[in-house]
Design a protein around this motif. Structure first.
Motif, PDB file in Angstrom:
ATOM      1  N   LEU A 283       0.832  -1.197   0.000  1.00 35.09           N
ATOM      2  CA  LEU A 283       0.000   0.000   0.000  1.00 35.09           C
ATOM      3  C   LEU A 283       0.871   1.253   0.000  1.00 35.09           C
ATOM      4  O   LEU A 283       0.643   2.195  -0.764  1.00 35.09           O
ATOM      5  N   GLU A 284       1.906   1.220   0.839  1.00 31.67           N
ATOM      6  CA  GLU A 284       2.797   2.376   0.910  1.00 31.67           C
ATOM      7  C   GLU A 284       3.482   2.605  -0.441  1.00 31.67           C
ATOM      8  O   GLU A 284       3.587   3.729  -0.927  1.00 31.67           O
ATOM      9  N   ASP A 285       3.955   1.492  -1.010  1.00 32.40           N
ATOM     10  CA  ASP A 285       4.583   1.574  -2.331  1.00 32.40           C
ATOM     11  C   ASP A 285       3.661   2.262  -3.334  1.00 32.40           C
ATOM     12  O   ASP A 285       4.058   3.164  -4.067  1.00 32.40           O
ATOM     13  N   TYR A 286       2.424   1.815  -3.284  1.00 35.95           N
ATOM     14  CA  TYR A 286       1.437   2.336  -4.226  1.00 35.95           C
ATOM     15  C   TYR A 286       1.214   3.824  -3.991  1.00 35.95           C
ATOM     16  O   TYR A 286       1.179   4.630  -4.933  1.00 35.95           O
ATOM     17  N   LEU A 287       1.109   4.204  -2.721  1.00 38.67           N
ATOM     18  CA  LEU A 287       0.861   5.617  -2.415  1.00 38.67           C
ATOM     19  C   LEU A 287       2.031   6.486  -2.845  1.00 38.67           C
ATOM     20  O   LEU A 287       1.848   7.581  -3.386  1.00 38.67           O
ATOM     21  N   ILE A 288       3.246   5.958  -2.634  1.00 38.28           N
ATOM     22  CA  ILE A 288       4.429   6.712  -3.072  1.00 38.28           C
ATOM     23  C   ILE A 288       4.385   6.924  -4.588  1.00 38.28           C
ATOM     24  O   ILE A 288       4.596   8.021  -5.102  1.00 38.28           O
ATOM     25  N   PHE A 289       4.034   5.850  -5.286  1.00 37.16           N
ATOM     26  CA  PHE A 289       3.940   5.913  -6.744  1.00 37.16           C
ATOM     27  C   PHE A 289       2.915   6.960  -7.183  1.00 37.16           C
ATOM     28  O   PHE A 289       3.189   7.833  -8.001  1.00 37.16           O
ATOM     29  N   ILE A 290       1.735   6.866  -6.566  1.00 36.65           N
ATOM     30  CA  ILE A 290       0.670   7.810  -6.901  1.00 36.65           C
ATOM     31  C   ILE A 290       1.129   9.248  -6.639  1.00 36.65           C
ATOM     32  O   ILE A 290       0.891  10.151  -7.442  1.00 36.65           O
ATOM     33  N   ARG A 291       1.802   9.440  -5.496  1.00 35.94           N
ATOM     34  CA  ARG A 291       2.231  10.801  -5.157  1.00 35.94           C
ATOM     35  C   ARG A 291       3.181  11.334  -6.231  1.00 35.94           C
ATOM     36  O   ARG A 291       3.075  12.464  -6.681  1.00 35.94           O
ATOM     37  N   ARG A 292       4.096  10.490  -6.635  1.00 37.87           N
ATOM     38  CA  ARG A 292       5.055  10.917  -7.669  1.00 37.87           C
ATOM     39  C   ARG A 292       4.326  11.293  -8.954  1.00 37.87           C
ATOM     40  O   ARG A 292       4.641  12.285  -9.604  1.00 37.87           O
ATOM     41  N   VAL A 293       3.368  10.461  -9.319  1.00 36.04           N
ATOM     42  CA  VAL A 293       2.653  10.720 -10.569  1.00 36.04           C
ATOM     43  C   VAL A 293       1.889  12.029 -10.494  1.00 36.04           C
ATOM     44  O   VAL A 293       1.939  12.858 -11.404  1.00 36.04           O
TER      45      VAL A 293
ATOM     46  N   THR B  73       2.420  14.571  -8.675  1.00 39.19           N
ATOM     47  CA  THR B  73       3.272  15.765  -8.628  1.00 39.19           C
ATOM     48  C   THR B  73       4.158  15.831  -9.868  1.00 39.19           C
ATOM     49  O   THR B  73       5.063  16.633  -9.964  1.00 39.19           O
ATOM     50  N   PHE B  74       3.842  14.972 -10.822  1.00 41.74           N
ATOM     51  CA  PHE B  74       4.605  14.914 -12.081  1.00 41.74           C
ATOM     52  C   PHE B  74       6.102  14.772 -11.834  1.00 41.74           C
ATOM     53  O   PHE B  74       6.919  15.344 -12.541  1.00 41.74           O
ATOM     54  N   ASN B  75       6.454  14.031 -10.812  1.00 44.16           N
ATOM     55  CA  ASN B  75       7.865  13.855 -10.493  1.00 44.16           C
ATOM     56  C   ASN B  75       8.294  12.457 -10.924  1.00 44.16           C
ATOM     57  O   ASN B  75       8.150  11.486 -10.202  1.00 44.16           O
TER      58      ASN B  75
ATOM     59  N   PRO C 233      20.739  16.033 -16.093  1.00 45.60           N
ATOM     60  CA  PRO C 233      19.706  15.679 -15.128  1.00 45.60           C
ATOM     61  C   PRO C 233      18.385  16.406 -15.366  1.00 45.60           C
ATOM     62  O   PRO C 233      17.668  16.640 -14.409  1.00 45.60           O
ATOM     63  N   THR C 234      18.118  16.821 -16.578  1.00 49.40           N
ATOM     64  CA  THR C 234      16.823  17.461 -16.833  1.00 49.40           C
ATOM     65  C   THR C 234      15.692  16.513 -16.416  1.00 49.40           C
ATOM     66  O   THR C 234      15.725  15.345 -16.786  1.00 49.40           O
ATOM     67  N   PRO C 235      14.717  17.007 -15.657  1.00 49.82           N
ATOM     68  CA  PRO C 235      13.615  16.128 -15.269  1.00 49.82           C
ATOM     69  C   PRO C 235      12.893  15.568 -16.494  1.00 49.82           C
ATOM     70  O   PRO C 235      12.680  16.295 -17.480  1.00 49.82           O
ATOM     71  N   ALA C 236      12.541  14.324 -16.416  1.00 53.06           N
ATOM     72  CA  ALA C 236      11.871  13.660 -17.539  1.00 53.06           C
ATOM     73  C   ALA C 236      10.594  14.398 -17.926  1.00 53.06           C
ATOM     74  O   ALA C 236      10.299  14.586 -19.106  1.00 53.06           O
ATOM     75  N   PHE C 237       9.877  14.862 -16.907  1.00 55.08           N
ATOM     76  CA  PHE C 237       8.614  15.559 -17.132  1.00 55.08           C
ATOM     77  C   PHE C 237       8.807  16.763 -18.045  1.00 55.08           C
ATOM     78  O   PHE C 237       8.030  17.000 -18.979  1.00 55.08           O
ATOM     79  N   GLU C 238       9.905  17.509 -17.771  1.00 60.74           N
ATOM     80  CA  GLU C 238      10.160  18.710 -18.553  1.00 60.74           C
ATOM     81  C   GLU C 238      10.439  18.364 -20.016  1.00 60.74           C
ATOM     82  O   GLU C 238       9.963  19.035 -20.930  1.00 60.74           O
ATOM     83  N   LEU C 239      11.219  17.302 -20.201  1.00 59.22           N
ATOM     84  CA  LEU C 239      11.532  16.866 -21.558  1.00 59.22           C
ATOM     85  C   LEU C 239      10.256  16.596 -22.355  1.00 59.22           C
ATOM     86  O   LEU C 239      10.107  17.047 -23.486  1.00 59.22           O
ATOM     87  N   VAL C 240       9.357  15.852 -21.729  1.00 52.97           N
ATOM     88  CA  VAL C 240       8.120  15.498 -22.422  1.00 52.97           C
ATOM     89  C   VAL C 240       7.287  16.742 -22.694  1.00 52.97           C
ATOM     90  O   VAL C 240       6.765  16.932 -23.795  1.00 52.97           O
ATOM     91  N   LEU C 241       7.193  17.613 -21.684  1.00 53.08           N
ATOM     92  CA  LEU C 241       6.384  18.812 -21.821  1.00 53.08           C
ATOM     93  C   LEU C 241       6.829  19.651 -23.016  1.00 53.08           C
ATOM     94  O   LEU C 241       6.017  20.233 -23.728  1.00 53.08           O
ATOM     95  N   ARG C 242       8.143  19.692 -23.227  1.00 52.47           N
ATOM     96  CA  ARG C 242       8.680  20.474 -24.341  1.00 52.47           C
ATOM     97  C   ARG C 242       8.224  19.919 -25.691  1.00 52.47           C
ATOM     98  O   ARG C 242       8.002  20.659 -26.628  1.00 52.47           O
TER      99      ARG C 242
END
Ligand SMILES: Nc1ncnc2c1ncn2[C@@H]1O[C@H](COP(=O)(O)OP(=O)(O)OP(=O)(O)O)[C@@H](O)[C@H]1O
Ligand SMILES: [Mg+2]
Lengths: 333, 289, 342
Positions: free
Chosen positions: C82-92, C94-96, C105-114
């Motif tokens: 459950l904790e694993d899942y919550l951590i995963f959800i939180r990351r998603v 927060t787009f992290n 080290p450009t964040p993956a999110f930024e790359l995609v957004l561009r």
């Protein structure tokens, strides 16, 4: 009496071709209208009666002149006489020409399944407007205005105009369709089972509407119904159909009081009457398959009093009393 | 023997279909040719289709090399035959797994109804809305180094079962409304028997259509994944052929035969299986309505 | 009479909105479960692969950070599921998605957004064109079902329908590379712009023509055409259409006001359902034509084993596709009066 429509020796039916039939029925023909002749007069309500499948709707479609496959007209003529005194031969005019000059101006049609004939994505007022634009060359604004006045004249609530078809009750929809058919003041309105999908209250309302409008417009209305009761209430004259043929025509009162054809007699006998407790007797047997109708008289297999002639020869309509015709060997001398 | 007569009746239906429906005839014939090339002809390859430089490079089509040779030194014709076989194998595995999962879930969902049905359909809707191709890309990127032909087939089936499931379910729902199922129930048959005797014969026809469609989907997905470099790049599949041809810029270097061969073959596969699929559904519509 | 309408419209919007979020949520959960179901040593496998291929780029510290990120993403932190899942959800949410590997080290999110505007631009324009032309052609073909050109169009449609977009893209490439070499075969633009001007825009359009065409062709002559043709045949046999002709309304008018208007309703659904497939097809089209969108990014990420970037692409695409479908759903009451007032 001034005629509105004359039909002579109509022969028509359904040609079941490869597209519509399975292998076993390939090329068969449903003889739905056989040798029908008919005259309709101005300022009357004419009824067509008969049990299901006897060809009432087919006859109406042929009279209207819009034939779609597999329906074909093999023989016969239909003439329409307009109030301006023109004679139009419906059977020899092209579909395009009829669409342009005849439909709705001179003759209009209310189909059997008229519950679903309004466009579900169009408001009621646009159904009126499109006809006015087409036949009266009105602008959109004029047409809306006219539709408003017209709907009130027909006794419908004004707010049906803004509604979509599915928002209206069945009875209201049927009254809209009837109003639509009367819109251009045609000489003749063909109404196929206008009340059969309705409850008693709505039936009454629709029939009253048809009768009142006929009285004020002095036009001709044909009402098709399998329900003899309805004919007794509204029609002036009535034709009885059996297995693709008209077996009797006459004034409604005469038909009800003195039916001549054994089939008509059975129909009238089967009607419930006030204060009569006796069991109503129906006809035994079933109407013939119109793909291979019996030789001779088509009613013979169910007839309680047939003779030897009935088996071989097909009877023809004869005038027994003035304006009262019957197709039965009993009455020919 | 009952099983023999059953086989006979299947054979008869097949021959009838083959004769009566042009789409089916054309589709079957093309598929037959593809199967022969992929499974019967390909083992006779004179040279290896997986080693490098087995034949001279970049030769155009000639009597010696029917479809020319590639920049990797492989005979394109024989590589193509081997690829057809492997691609069809992957697709058959996917179809076997996915269409049966779909059949099972569709039946359960359609017959049981209620909450279970809602849940199953929500899951399958999720699969339909989520870009399944990207899901596969992520999954395969993780296990790239272990991937084999059967595994690839199995993985593609992860995203291919929802369509068959939906199809079977709607079929069951419409059959349930029909009178013959009611009469069977009224006559005292158990629900499972009603299912077995009344619904299955109809559902099985559509199951075959789903099977065919899943083959189509799987072949398409494999070639798409291969373009991404996510297929078994050391083996021969139609997608892998495309991958290498694209990677060696076959088109820009004028080695058109290398890239044209798998493209044309893929198009033929798509069209032939699609013809069978619509031919079958036309037939089913005619007999069931 | 129209009393209940406002409330039911609200109800409709509410259910759609709930469904929208539920779909995204279940899509994310699905991803989590799939990734979790992968063999256990996936993380070390990836790290090992990275250090082998691009050794020296990463210092040990950032490698350790990466390892932590990955364990979280894979839900393998050793805590409860459950904790694993919550951590995963939180990351998603927060787009992290952690740093990308391909341009660390450009964040993956930024790359995609561009890259996202490129893909959305290509996809929305070509889907709109596909849908409109496909519907028009399909309706005309259904209306004139016995004409010769209809049969020709149908045969083309049947051959095009099963061919995936990317195979179509390859075929177009073959055609335009050899037979009519007029279009640029790759790239988004030919010159690096200094400022945004008309020339630049024209240049972008010019470069997008071939990829767009490869998306439009199989759609407009394939799924969109076939489905609208089938629907047209259905609408033509409806009582209201036949009665319109009985009333003497001209054919063209009936086609427009009765047929086209009524197939629009189900065609919106068809569009929504096919969006997922169109999106996947567009990704491959981008790769084939080297179009600088999300697809090309995913290609590079897949090549380098950049799981963070792939994850970001997957989740953002999921959101993009679901949002597009949601917006189509909101459009629905506009084309179907039965929903608006039910
Ligand atoms: N499209 C068609 N194709 C083939 N046969 C038809 C078709 N329409 C009607 N028929 C057949 O023609 C005969 C006459 O049908 P028709 O619809 O005119 O009867 P009806 O008197 O109007 O009956 P109902 O009261 O049920 O409306 C029937 O035997 C019917 O089965
Ligand atoms: Mg009738």
């Amino acid at each position: 009496m001034e005629p509105v429509l004359k039909a002579v020796n109509l022969k028509g039916g359904y040609l079941l071709g490869s597209l519509y039939a399975s292998a076993s029925q390939q090329g068969s023909y449903v003889d739905a209208v056989s040798d029908v002749s008919l005259e309709l007069f101005r300022n009357e309500i004419f009824g067509i009666a008969g049990e299901s499948g006897c060809g009432k709707s087919t006859l109406i479609k042929i009279l209207y002149g819009y034939l779609e496959p597999p329906l074909v007209l093999k023989d016969g003529l239909v003439y329409l006489y307009t109030k301006e005194g023109k004679e139009i031969s419906i059977t020899s005019t092209s579909k395009e020409q009829l669409k342009k000059d005849v439909f709705w101006r001179h003759i209009s049609y209310i189909p059997q399944s008229s519950m679903n004939v309004l466009n579900p994505t169009m408001r009621v007022r646009d159904h009126f407007a499109e006809m006015l634009k087409l036949h009266a060359n009105m602008s959109k604004e004029e047409a809306y205005k006219e539709a408003g006045k017209y709907v009130e004249y027909m006794g419908l609530p004004r707010d049906v105009l803004a509604a979509f078809p599915h928002q209206l009750s069945g009875g209201m929809r049927q009254r809209v369709v009837i109003s639509l058919a009367l819109l251009m003041r045609p000489d003749l309105i063909l109404a196929d089972e206008p009340t059969s999908a309705l409850d008693v209250i709505n039936q009454q309302a629709v029939l009253t509407m048809l009768r009142d409008s006929q009285e004020s417009l002095k036009n001709t209305i044909v009402i098709v119904s399998h329900d003899m009761g309805i004919h007794g209430v509204v029609t002036h004259r009535v034709a009885i159909m059996y297995a693709g043929r008209i077996v009797e025509i006459g004034k409604t009162e005469e038909i009800f009081e003195d039916p001549l054809h054994p089939y008509t007699q059975a129909l009238i006998k089967a009607l419930p009457r006030l204060g009569d407790k006796a069991q109503r007797e129906g006809l035994s047997g079933r109407p013939p398959d119109l793909k291979s109708p019996p030789l001779g008289c088509r009613f013979r297999p169910r007839c309680p009093s047939y003779g030897s002639q009935c088996k071989e020869e097909t009877p023809t309509l004869i005038e027994v009393k003035p304006g009262h015709y019957v197709e039965c060997w009993q009455y020919s001398t | 023997m009952p099983s023999l007569s059953f086989l006979k009746s299947i054979g008869k239906t097949f021959i009838f279909l083959y004769k009566s429906n042009f789409k089916l005839r054309l589709g079957f014939t093309l598929i037959l040719i593809l199967f022969i090339l992929g499974f019967a002809v390909s083992p006779f390859s004179p040279t290896s289709t997986r080693t490098w430089y087995a034949v001279p490079r970049d030769r155009p089509p000639s009597p010696e090399y029917l479809l020319g040779t590639s920049s990797m030194g492989r005979d394109v014709f024989w590589e193509l035959c081997a690829s057809i076989g492997k691609s069809l194998t992957i697709a058959l595995i996917t179809a076997l797994i996915a269409s049966h999962i779909g059949l099972f879930i569709g039946l359960v969902s359609g017959i049981r109804g209620g909450l279970l049905d809602r849940f199953l359909m929500f899951v399958s809707d999720t699969f339909i809305i989520v870009p399944g191709f990207l899901l596969l890309i992520v999954v395969i990127s993780i296990i790239k180094s272990w991937i084999t032909i059967p595994l690839l087939g199995a993985i593609i089936s992860i995203v291919s079962w929802p369509w068959p499931a939906r199809q079977v379910r709607s079929m069951v729902l419409s059959l349930r409304e029909r009178t013959f199922v009611y009469t069977a129930k009224l006559s005292g048959m158990r629900t499972s028997k009603v299912l077995l005797f009344e619904i299955m014969p109809y559902v099985l026809g559509w199951h075959l259509v789903n099977f065919t469609n899943t083959i189509l989907f799987s072949i398409g997905t494999e070639s798409g994944l291969a373009i991404f470099g996510l297929s078994i790049l050391g083996d021969n599949t139609l997608g892998v052929m495309l991958y290498w041809a694209l990677n060696y810029y076959a088109l820009f270097r004028g080695i058109w035969w290398w890239i044209t061969a798998p493209i044309v073959t893929l198009v033929l596969i798509f069209i032939s299986f699609y013809l069978v699929s619509i031919g079958l559904s036309e037939h089913l519509h005619r007999i069931i309505g | 009479m129209l009393h209940a309408s406002k409330k039911s419209l609200l109800e409709y919007l509410a259910t759609r909105t709930i469904m929208y979020f539920a779909t995204i949520f279940s899509g994310i959960t699905l991803t989590y479960l799939l990734v979790k179901a992968m063999p256990v040593d996936a993380v070390e496998n990836i790290i090992f692969g990275l250090t082998q291929t691009v050794a020296g780029v990463y210092d040990p510290q950032s490698i350790n950070k990466l390892r932590e990120d990955l364990y979280e993403i894979f839900g393998l932190t050793g805590k409860s599921p459950l904790e694993d899942y919550l951590i995963f959800i939180r990351r998603v949410f927060t787009f992290n998605f952690g740093p990308s590997f391909i341009s660390f080290p450009t964040p993956a999110f930024e790359l995609v957004l561009r890259r996202l505007p490129w893909t959305i631009g290509l996809l929305s324009v070509s889907t709109a064109i596909t849908w409109i032309t496909g519907n028009l052609l399909g309706t005309i073909a259904g209306y004139f079902r016995t004409k010769k050109f209809t049969k020709v169009l149908e045969s083309i449609a049947i051959s095009l329908y099963p061919v995936p977009y990317y195979i179509m893209a390859l075929i177009l490439m073959l055609l335009f590379a050899f037979l009519i070499p007029i279009f640029p075969l790759g790239g988004g633009i030919s010159v690096i712009p200094e400022s945004i001007n008309l020339e630049l825009i024209l240049n972008i359009i010019w470069h997008s023509l071939l990829p767009a065409l490869s998306l439009i062709l199989p759609g407009a002559l394939g799924w969109s055409f076939l489905s609208s043709r089938t629907l047209t045949l259905e609408v033509l046999s409806e009582d209201y259409t036949r009665y319109a002709e009985f009333r003497g309304l001209p054919g063209k008018y009936v086609l427009r006001r009765y047929v086209l208007r009524n197939i629009l309703v189900p065609q919106v659904t068809v569009l929504a359902l096919s969006l997922g497939g169109i999106f996947s097809g567009a990704l491959l089209t981008e790769v084939i034509f080297a179009y600088p969108g999300v697809g090309s990014l995913a290609y590079r990420a897949a090549f380098a084993g950049d799981i963070n970037t792939l994850m970001a692409v997957l989740i953002l695409s999921m959101i993009a596709v679901s949002t597009a479908i949601y917006l189509l759903d909101l459009l629905y009451p506009l084309v179907d009066p039965r929903i608006r007032y039910r």
